[in-house]
Scaffold this motif. Sequence first.
Motif, PDB file in Angstrom:
ATOM      1  N   PHE A  48       0.822  -1.213   0.000  1.00 33.94           N
ATOM      2  CA  PHE A  48       0.000   0.000   0.000  1.00 33.94           C
ATOM      3  C   PHE A  48       0.854   1.261   0.000  1.00 33.94           C
ATOM      4  CE2 PHE A  48      -2.320   3.498   1.872  1.00 33.94           C
ATOM      5  CZ  PHE A  48      -3.525   3.455   1.190  1.00 33.94           C
ATOM      6  N   ALA A  49       1.791   1.356   0.924  1.00 41.63           N
ATOM      7  CA  ALA A  49       2.606   2.572   1.023  1.00 41.63           C
ATOM      8  C   ALA A  49       3.402   2.804  -0.251  1.00 41.63           C
ATOM      9  CB  ALA A  49       3.536   2.490   2.229  1.00 41.63           C
ATOM     10  N   GLU A  50       3.920   1.732  -0.842  1.00 40.60           N
ATOM     11  CA  GLU A  50       4.693   1.867  -2.076  1.00 40.60           C
ATOM     12  C   GLU A  50       3.815   2.380  -3.222  1.00 40.60           C
ATOM     13  OE1 GLU A  50       6.786  -1.388   0.281  1.00 40.60           O
ATOM     14  OE2 GLU A  50       4.738  -0.652  -0.018  1.00 40.60           O
ATOM     15  N   VAL A  51       2.576   1.917  -3.287  1.00 48.46           N
ATOM     16  CA  VAL A  51       1.658   2.401  -4.317  1.00 48.46           C
ATOM     17  C   VAL A  51       1.373   3.886  -4.113  1.00 48.46           C
ATOM     18  CG1 VAL A  51      -0.711   2.258  -5.191  1.00 48.46           C
ATOM     19  CG2 VAL A  51       0.602   0.171  -4.816  1.00 48.46           C
ATOM     20  N   MET A  52       1.102   4.279  -2.880  1.00 50.46           N
ATOM     21  CA  MET A  52       0.839   5.695  -2.628  1.00 50.46           C
ATOM     22  C   MET A  52       2.024   6.567  -3.003  1.00 50.46           C
ATOM     23  SD  MET A  52      -1.419   6.830   0.642  1.00 50.46           S
ATOM     24  CE  MET A  52      -1.526   8.487  -0.048  1.00 50.46           C
ATOM     25  N   GLY A  94      -0.329   0.462 -10.176  1.00 54.67           N
ATOM     26  CA  GLY A  94      -1.174   0.229  -9.017  1.00 54.67           C
ATOM     27  C   GLY A  94      -2.230   1.306  -8.857  1.00 54.67           C
ATOM     28  N   ILE A  95      -3.135   1.053  -7.942  1.00 50.92           N
ATOM     29  CA  ILE A  95      -4.231   1.963  -7.629  1.00 50.92           C
ATOM     30  C   ILE A  95      -4.571   1.797  -6.164  1.00 50.92           C
ATOM     31  CG2 ILE A  95      -5.983   0.245  -8.299  1.00 50.92           C
ATOM     32  CD1 ILE A  95      -7.694   2.552  -9.368  1.00 50.92           C
ATOM     33  N   TYR A  96      -5.036   2.865  -5.520  1.00 48.40           N
ATOM     34  CA  TYR A  96      -5.463   2.751  -4.125  1.00 48.40           C
ATOM     35  C   TYR A  96      -6.725   3.573  -3.901  1.00 48.40           C
ATOM     36  CZ  TYR A  96      -3.838   7.462  -2.843  1.00 48.40           C
ATOM     37  OH  TYR A  96      -3.679   8.826  -2.755  1.00 48.40           O
ATOM     38  N   GLY A  97      -7.429   3.265  -2.826  1.00 48.34           N
ATOM     39  CA  GLY A  97      -8.643   4.002  -2.504  1.00 48.34           C
ATOM     40  C   GLY A  97      -9.218   3.546  -1.180  1.00 48.34           C
ATOM     41  N   ILE A  98     -10.432   3.992  -0.926  1.00 47.70           N
ATOM     42  CA  ILE A  98     -11.107   3.780   0.354  1.00 47.70           C
ATOM     43  C   ILE A  98     -12.344   2.912   0.142  1.00 47.70           C
ATOM     44  CG2 ILE A  98     -12.183   4.918   2.340  1.00 47.70           C
ATOM     45  CD1 ILE A  98      -9.280   5.722   1.912  1.00 47.70           C
ATOM     46  N   ALA A  99     -12.527   1.923   0.992  1.00 48.00           N
ATOM     47  CA  ALA A  99     -13.734   1.099   0.964  1.00 48.00           C
ATOM     48  C   ALA A  99     -14.580   1.404   2.199  1.00 48.00           C
ATOM     49  CB  ALA A  99     -13.369  -0.384   0.943  1.00 48.00           C
ATOM     50  N   ILE A 100     -15.843   1.735   1.964  1.00 46.29           N
ATOM     51  CA  ILE A 100     -16.815   1.922   3.045  1.00 46.29           C
ATOM     52  C   ILE A 100     -18.036   1.105   2.675  1.00 46.29           C
ATOM     53  CG2 ILE A 100     -18.194   3.537   4.391  1.00 46.29           C
ATOM     54  CD1 ILE A 100     -16.277   5.749   3.646  1.00 46.29           C
ATOM     55  N   GLY A 101     -18.371   0.127   3.502  1.00 51.22           N
ATOM     56  CA  GLY A 101     -19.475  -0.756   3.167  1.00 51.22           C
ATOM     57  C   GLY A 101     -19.199  -1.465   1.858  1.00 51.22           C
ATOM     58  N   MET A 121      -0.936  13.591   3.607  1.00 46.94           N
ATOM     59  CA  MET A 121      -1.875  12.659   2.983  1.00 46.94           C
ATOM     60  C   MET A 121      -1.345  11.233   3.056  1.00 46.94           C
ATOM     61  SD  MET A 121      -4.603  14.258   1.505  1.00 46.94           S
ATOM     62  CE  MET A 121      -5.085  13.765  -0.137  1.00 46.94           C
ATOM     63  N   LEU A 122      -0.058  11.075   2.791  1.00 43.30           N
ATOM     64  CA  LEU A 122       0.557   9.745   2.886  1.00 43.30           C
ATOM     65  C   LEU A 122       0.359   9.162   4.276  1.00 43.30           C
ATOM     66  CD1 LEU A 122       3.808  10.481   0.894  1.00 43.30           C
ATOM     67  CD2 LEU A 122       2.284   8.573   0.397  1.00 43.30           C
ATOM     68  N   ALA A 123       0.606   9.958   5.291  1.00 48.27           N
ATOM     69  CA  ALA A 123       0.459   9.479   6.667  1.00 48.27           C
ATOM     70  C   ALA A 123      -0.992   9.133   6.978  1.00 48.27           C
ATOM     71  CB  ALA A 123       0.982  10.525   7.642  1.00 48.27           C
ATOM     72  N   ALA A 124      -1.925   9.972   6.521  1.00 49.82           N
ATOM     73  CA  ALA A 124      -3.336   9.770   6.839  1.00 49.82           C
ATOM     74  C   ALA A 124      -3.889   8.511   6.180  1.00 49.82           C
ATOM     75  CB  ALA A 124      -4.140  10.993   6.398  1.00 49.82           C
ATOM     76  N   TYR A 125      -3.563   8.297   4.904  1.00 48.59           N
ATOM     77  CA  TYR A 125      -4.120   7.143   4.196  1.00 48.59           C
ATOM     78  C   TYR A 125      -3.401   5.853   4.575  1.00 48.59           C
ATOM     79  CZ  TYR A 125      -7.128  10.218   1.557  1.00 48.59           C
ATOM     80  OH  TYR A 125      -8.111  11.125   1.216  1.00 48.59           O
ATOM     81  N   THR A 126      -2.131   5.957   4.931  1.00 46.24           N
ATOM     82  CA  THR A 126      -1.439   4.771   5.449  1.00 46.24           C
ATOM     83  C   THR A 126      -2.073   4.343   6.766  1.00 46.24           C
ATOM     84  OG1 THR A 126       0.618   5.420   4.364  1.00 46.24           O
ATOM     85  CG2 THR A 126       0.801   3.844   6.158  1.00 46.24           C
ATOM     86  N   ARG A 127      -2.475   5.318   7.566  1.00 39.50           N
ATOM     87  CA  ARG A 127      -3.178   4.999   8.818  1.00 39.50           C
ATOM     88  C   ARG A 127      -4.525   4.338   8.516  1.00 39.50           C
ATOM     89  NH1 ARG A 127      -2.704   9.618  10.877  1.00 39.50           N
ATOM     90  NH2 ARG A 127      -4.681  10.519  10.186  1.00 39.50           N
ATOM     91  N   GLU A 181      -5.873   0.567   9.519  1.00 41.14           N
ATOM     92  CA  GLU A 181      -7.157   0.378  10.199  1.00 41.14           C
ATOM     93  C   GLU A 181      -8.143  -0.462   9.377  1.00 41.14           C
ATOM     94  OE1 GLU A 181      -6.877   4.741  12.466  1.00 41.14           O
ATOM     95  OE2 GLU A 181      -8.238   4.446  10.772  1.00 41.14           O
ATOM     96  N   GLY A 182      -7.743  -0.840   8.157  1.00 40.05           N
ATOM     97  CA  GLY A 182      -8.583  -1.704   7.334  1.00 40.05           C
ATOM     98  C   GLY A 182      -9.560  -0.994   6.428  1.00 40.05           C
ATOM     99  N   HIS A 183      -9.376   0.329   6.219  1.00 43.09           N
ATOM    100  CA  HIS A 183     -10.303   1.092   5.380  1.00 43.09           C
ATOM    101  C   HIS A 183      -9.745   1.420   4.001  1.00 43.09           C
ATOM    102  CE1 HIS A 183     -12.673   1.602   8.997  1.00 43.09           C
ATOM    103  NE2 HIS A 183     -11.679   2.228   9.600  1.00 43.09           N
ATOM    104  N   ALA A 184      -8.445   1.538   3.865  1.00 40.29           N
ATOM    105  CA  ALA A 184      -7.820   1.892   2.590  1.00 40.29           C
ATOM    106  C   ALA A 184      -7.102   0.677   2.028  1.00 40.29           C
ATOM    107  CB  ALA A 184      -6.845   3.053   2.781  1.00 40.29           C
ATOM    108  N   HIS A 185      -7.173   0.527   0.707  1.00 39.91           N
ATOM    109  CA  HIS A 185      -6.637  -0.681   0.075  1.00 39.91           C
ATOM    110  C   HIS A 185      -5.932  -0.330  -1.229  1.00 39.91           C
ATOM    111  CE1 HIS A 185      -9.040  -2.926   2.964  1.00 39.91           C
ATOM    112  NE2 HIS A 185     -10.047  -2.132   2.636  1.00 39.91           N
TER     113      HIS A 185
END
Length: 244
Positions: A96-100, A146-153, A119-125, A129-133
Amino acid sequence: MIRLPRLSVDPTAFPAIETALEEPDGLLAFGGDLGSERLLAAYAQGIFPWYSEGQPILWWSPDPRMVIATAAVHVPRRLRRWLKSCNWTIRTDHAFAEVMRACAEPRHDGGGTWITEAMLAAYTRLHAEGHAHSLEVHDGAALIGGIYGIAIGRMFFGESMFSRREHASKVALLALCHGLATQGFPLLDAQVRSAHLETLGARAMPRTDFLCAITRLCSQTGIPGNWAGLFDHLRPQDLCRPIP
C-alpha cells in the motif's frame, strides 16, 4: 474573492454538498484535519480532500461525479488482444505505502504532487485500520502499476493510480473493477472527468444521484480488515472475460 466555510471541530460535520462552488467545480470547504474519522465521514457524504503543499486542506464534491460501474467496465479491443499474452501478476494490499508513494511521484502532466506527506500518513493509517486498500501490478519482482482508494461498506472510492509501463494502470483499474464486482461492490468512484478513464467505461453521474447511491452502499456490510490476497487469483487474461 472566494469565501469558503471553515470546518468545525466536529469531524463528522461538513457543509451540504449542494453549497459547493460551481467554479472551481465542487470546492466546498477548507480546514479541519486528515484524521480517520473525518476522512471516512467525508467520503460517506460524497466529499474528498484535494490540495497542494502549502495550501490549507481543501474539501471537494464535484458535480457531476465520474463513476465506473464495476461489472460494466470497458476493455478496448486492442487492449483485450494485448492482455491475452500479458504475464504480469496482480496482488492486493501487499504494498500500500509503495503504491501511494508511486502515485505521489511527479508526472509529465504535472500530476501527483497533491499527495503530500500528510496525505501519505493519513491514508497509510486508514490502511492499517482496514479502510484503505491497494491493488498492485508486478512484472516479475518489479512494481509497475497500481491503484489505491477507500472502501466503506460496499462502495469503493478510488483515489489515484500510477503506471511505470504502458497499460499498467489500466490493468490495475480493470483488475480492481473485476475484483470489486465479484465481491458485490457495484460502483467505483473516479472523482473527476478523465478522457483516459472514459475509454474504460467511466461516466458522469449527477451529484444528487451519486449521493443517493453511496448512502445506500456505504450502509451495507463490507469486507473488513486487510484485503491481502483478496484479488491475487486474477490474471490479465481474466480481465478479457465477462465479469460473472
